[in-house]
Write a protein that holds these residues in place. Structure first.
Motif, short mmCIF file in Angstrom:
data_model
loop_
_atom_site.label_atom_id
_atom_site.label_comp_id
_atom_site.label_asym_id
_atom_site.label_seq_id
_atom_site.Cartn_x
_atom_site.Cartn_y
_atom_site.Cartn_z
N MET A 10 0.85 -1.19 0.00
CA MET A 10 0.00 0.00 0.00
C MET A 10 0.88 1.23 0.00
SD MET A 10 -2.99 -0.90 2.76
CE MET A 10 -3.80 0.67 2.46
N ASP A 11 0.37 2.30 -0.63
CA ASP A 11 1.08 3.58 -0.63
C ASP A 11 0.18 4.64 -0.01
OD1 ASP A 11 2.29 2.76 -3.88
OD2 ASP A 11 3.40 2.71 -1.99
N SER A 12 0.79 5.58 0.68
CA SER A 12 0.05 6.73 1.18
C SER A 12 1.00 7.89 1.36
CB SER A 12 -0.65 6.38 2.50
OG SER A 12 -1.53 7.42 2.88
N TYR A 13 0.47 9.00 1.87
CA TYR A 13 1.27 10.20 2.04
C TYR A 13 1.27 10.64 3.50
CZ TYR A 13 1.12 10.44 -3.03
OH TYR A 13 1.25 10.14 -4.35
N GLU A 14 2.28 11.38 3.85
CA GLU A 14 2.38 11.90 5.21
C GLU A 14 1.12 12.65 5.60
OE1 GLU A 14 6.32 14.02 4.98
OE2 GLU A 14 6.58 12.97 6.89
N GLY A 15 0.68 12.46 6.84
CA GLY A 15 -0.48 13.16 7.35
C GLY A 15 -1.81 12.49 7.07
N GLN A 16 -1.80 11.46 6.20
CA GLN A 16 -3.04 10.76 5.88
C GLN A 16 -3.32 9.67 6.91
OE1 GLN A 16 -5.06 11.62 3.06
NE2 GLN A 16 -3.67 13.36 3.25
N GLU A 17 -4.56 9.24 6.96
CA GLU A 17 -4.93 8.07 7.74
C GLU A 17 -4.83 6.84 6.82
OE1 GLU A 17 -8.52 7.28 10.67
OE2 GLU A 17 -9.15 6.95 8.60
N VAL A 85 6.63 -3.09 7.16
CA VAL A 85 5.75 -4.22 6.83
C VAL A 85 4.84 -4.46 8.03
CG1 VAL A 85 5.59 -6.64 6.19
CG2 VAL A 85 7.47 -5.24 5.31
N TYR A 86 3.55 -4.62 7.77
CA TYR A 86 2.56 -4.82 8.82
C TYR A 86 1.96 -6.21 8.67
CZ TYR A 86 3.08 0.09 9.79
OH TYR A 86 3.62 1.31 10.11
N TYR A 87 2.01 -6.99 9.74
CA TYR A 87 1.52 -8.37 9.74
C TYR A 87 0.25 -8.49 10.57
CZ TYR A 87 6.23 -9.64 8.14
OH TYR A 87 7.42 -9.74 7.44
N CYS A 88 -0.72 -9.17 10.01
CA CYS A 88 -1.95 -9.52 10.72
C CYS A 88 -1.84 -10.98 11.15
CB CYS A 88 -3.14 -9.32 9.78
SG CYS A 88 -4.70 -10.05 10.32
N LEU A 89 -2.03 -11.25 12.43
CA LEU A 89 -1.94 -12.62 12.95
C LEU A 89 -3.23 -12.97 13.66
CD1 LEU A 89 1.12 -11.41 12.95
CD2 LEU A 89 1.59 -13.30 14.49
N VAL A 90 -3.64 -14.20 13.48
CA VAL A 90 -4.85 -14.69 14.14
C VAL A 90 -4.51 -15.99 14.84
CG1 VAL A 90 -7.16 -15.63 13.79
CG2 VAL A 90 -6.44 -13.61 12.52
N LEU A 109 3.83 -1.22 3.65
CA LEU A 109 3.28 0.14 3.60
C LEU A 109 4.39 1.13 3.30
CD1 LEU A 109 0.96 2.17 4.06
CD2 LEU A 109 1.61 2.20 6.48
N ILE A 110 4.19 1.92 2.26
CA ILE A 110 5.18 2.94 1.88
C ILE A 110 4.53 4.30 2.02
CG2 ILE A 110 6.63 3.84 0.03
CD1 ILE A 110 6.69 0.98 -1.12
N ILE A 111 5.15 5.15 2.84
CA ILE A 111 4.64 6.51 3.05
C ILE A 111 5.54 7.47 2.29
CG2 ILE A 111 4.03 8.27 4.72
CD1 ILE A 111 2.37 5.68 4.84
N GLN A 112 4.92 8.32 1.50
CA GLN A 112 5.67 9.29 0.71
C GLN A 112 5.45 10.69 1.26
OE1 GLN A 112 5.26 8.70 -3.56
NE2 GLN A 112 4.36 6.68 -3.21
#
Lengths: 113, 116
Positions: A10-17, A85-90, A109-112
Motif C-alpha cells: 500500500m502507498d500513502s502520504y504523510e499526514g493521511q490516515e 511491513v505490517y503483519y496480521c496474525l490470528v 506500507l510505503i509513506i511518501q
C-alpha cells in the motif's frame, strides 16, 4: 490456525490516515487478532491486539466487525517513519505458545512525503 | 531495561559448515522462541523453549537444534548449512510459555546469516 489475507503493498502520504484490512474467514471463537510492525533488518514489534469491536492505543486503532471475519488496522496521520511491513496474525495463543506465531507475507506500507 | 539481544549481528558461512547463534532474553522472561525470516517472507517459527525445555517445534529439519540455559539465554545451532538457510534469524522472549492467553513476544534485532 486461521489463514489471513492482506494486501501485499500500500502507498500513502504523510499526514493521511491509513487503513489496512486483513481477511480471516476461518477465525475460531477463541482466536484473537494481533498486528505486528517490522522495519527492515529489525524484529517485528507488537502494535495492537483485539477480539471484537474496536481497540485503540497510542499508536493505532483496530476495528473488528461483529462477524470477526476481517479486521482493519488504522494508523492516524502517518509519517515517513511508518514505512514498514505490517503483519496480521490470528490465533488463540497470540503470545506464540508451543506453536509459535504464524506470520504471513504482510503488507508493505510505503509513506511518501 | 535492555531488550532482547542477539549475537552476532551478521555471519557468513559456507555450505556444509555449522553455525551457533545466541540470544539473551529480556530480564525476567523465561520463554525464548526462534524464527527464521527469508527475504520477502514473514518470520517462520522454529523452536520455543520455556524453563530450559523445548515446548514447541516448527517444520524444520533435524539440522536445526537449540537449547536454553539456566539464565534463560538460548542458542540456535544449524548443522550442514545449505544455501537456503541464508536468512534473518530472530529470537523472541516472553514472560511465560503462552498458556492461559495473551502473552506478548518481544523480538530481538536478529542475526543475518549468509551461506555461500
Amino acid at each position: 490456525l486461521a489463514k489471513t489475507t492482506q494486501p501485499i503493498s500500500m502507498d500513502s502520504y504523510e499526514g493521511q490516515e491509513v487503513n489496512i484490512t486483513c481477511s480471516h474467514n476461518n477465525i475460531a471463537t477463541n482466536d484473537y487478532i494481533t498486528w505486528y510492525q517490522q522495519f527492515p533488518s529489525q524484529g517485528p514489534r507488537f502494535i495492537i491486539q483485539g477480539y471484537k469491536t474496536k481497540v485503540t492505543n497510542e499508536v493505532a486503532s483496530l476495528f473488528i466487525p461483529a462477524d470477526r471475519k476481517s479486521s482493519t488496522l488504522s494508523l492516524p496521520r502517518v509519517s515517513l517513519s511508518d514505512t514498514a511491513v505490517y503483519y496480521c496474525l490470528v490465533g488463540t495463543l497470540v503470545g506464540g505458545g508451543a506453536d509459535g506465531l504464524t506470520f504471513g507475507k504482510g503488507t508493505h506500507l510505503i509513506i511518501q512525503p | 531495561d535492555a531488550g532482547v539481544t542477539q549475537s552476532p549481528t551478521h555471519l557468513i558461512k559456507t555450505r556444509g559448515q555449522q553455525v551457533t547463534l545466541r540470544c539473551s532474553p529480556i530480564s525476567g522472561h523465561k520463554s525464548v522462541s526462534w524464527y527464521q525470516q527469508v527475504l520477502g517472507q514473514g518470520p517462520q517459527f522454529i523452536f520455543q523453549y520455556y524453563e530450559k525445555e523445548e515446548r514447541g517445534r516448527g517444520n524444520f529439519p533435524d539440522r536445526f537444534s537449540a537449547r536454553q540455559f539456566p539464565n534463560y539465554s538460548s542458542e540456535l545451532n544449524v548443522n550442514a548449512l545449505l544455501l537456503g538457510d541464508s536468512a534473518l534469524y530472530l529470537c523472541a522472549s516472553s514472560l511465560v510459555s503462552g498458556q492461559g492467553g495473551y502473552n506478548e513476544q518481544f523480538f530481538g534485532p536478529g542475526t543475518r546469516l549468509t551461506v555461500l
